[in-house]
Design a protein around this motif. Structure first.
Motif: not given
Length: 311
Positions: A130-145, A195-202
């Motif tokens: 869970g912690a690894e997935l959360r870190r990956g989600a934050y990085l995905a949003v950051l790198f997309s910005l 993860q669905n919500m992170i996909a929505a943000f991306l």
């Protein structure tokens, strides 16, 4: 196809009023997150055991919570799951196999035998995963910005990239705040950051910047044609010229996400809600955040050129 004929709306004249509205929305949303003790992360990001249980009649949620406390799972999260007869039961407890799920199932059947509870779904995710997935989600949003900043900065000018990225931050913060405000208000607005919500943000990041690029493109074209026209007038002209296109593209996506929210089922509801709000904020921010920042920067440079006359 054009929804509107030739329009002459002064979009950027009242921009400072919209700055205040945007600021107020973000502050209210952040306060909501703060007072609720942070974002409501899904099992994907926290780790633990989660069950979806259906009863024959709507159960007493407080009685189910007391049962969970008695079964050795204090501070469990219990909320309705779309239908009042369905409950989402979540605990951070983990054990080998289906041990936790079996204990909850046995306790439910013992305490609510007359309601004939049935476990429809059971999930278990380790805390480390869970912690690894959360870190990956934050990085995905950051790198997309960051990618959007580089792309828009190279395609236009750096300040255009800054305007686009500030608009994206605005969209993400407003959507997060609204999700926090409405979370738990009705059985249909039980949202969590998964993860669905992170996909929505991306997805929101891509859609929002697309609208901004269209407006910036029109501005660049008009700057070549009307070289002596002030930027303020050129921006309003460009926004009026792209208004019909903006309404059609954003409107069609808005309709689809609303339908998905209403009829797409519980799993897709958070994704659809985030995108529905995101389409509105993305269209708004392309005008009142991204374009306005470019205009404010240009005004600042013009003021610096006018040096005071020394006596």
């Amino acid at each position: 196809m054009r929804f509107f004929g030739k329009t002459n709306i002064d979009f950027l004249g009242p921009r400072k009023t919209w700055y205040l509205i945007s600021g107020a929305l973000i502050v209210i949303g952040m306060l909501s997150i703060l007072f609720k003790g942070g974002l409501d992360y899904g099992l994907d990001f926290t780790g633990g055991t989660e069950l979806v249980v259906e009863f024959q009649q709507p159960p007493d949620v407080s009685a189910v919570r007391s049962m969970m406390d008695g079964a050795g799972f204090p501070k469990s999260e219990i909320k309705t799951y779309g239908d009042p007869k369905k409950l989402l039961i979540r605990t951070q407890a983990l054990a080998e196999g289906t041990t936790i799920g079996n204990r909850i199932r046995e306790s439910l059947q013992k305490s609510f035998a007359n309601l004939q509870p049935q476990v429809l779904e059971e999930q278990k995710i380790g805390a480390k995963v869970g912690a690894e997935l959360r870190r990956g989600a934050y990085l995905a949003v950051l790198f997309s910005l960051i990618a959007m900043l580089i792309y828009v900065g190279f395609r236009f000018k750096f300040i255009f990239g800054v305007g686009a990225v500030v608009a994206l931050f605005h969209d993400v913060l407003v959507v997060l705040g609204i999700i926090s405000l409405v979370d738990g208000l009705t059985p249909y607005t039980n949202f969590e950051i998964d993860q669905n919500m992170i996909a929505a943000f991306l997805t929101l990041v891509g859609l929002s910047v697309n609208d901004t690029v269209v407006i910036f493109d029109r501005l660049r074209e008009n700057q070549k044609i009307y070289k002596s026209t002030p930027l303020f007038e050129l921006m309003n002209k460009g926004l009026n010229e792209t208004l019909s296109r903006t309404i059609i593209t954003s409107g069609t996506i808005f309709i689809v996400t609303v339908v998905l929210f209403l009829f797409g089922g519980e799993v897709n509801r958070g994704f659809a809600f985030a995108l529905t709000i995101g389409i509105i904020t993305g269209t708004y921010s392309s005008i009142y955040i991204a374009s306005a920042i470019v205009l404010e920067f240009n005004n600042y440079k013009e003021r610096k050129k006018v040096k005071p006359i020394k006596a």
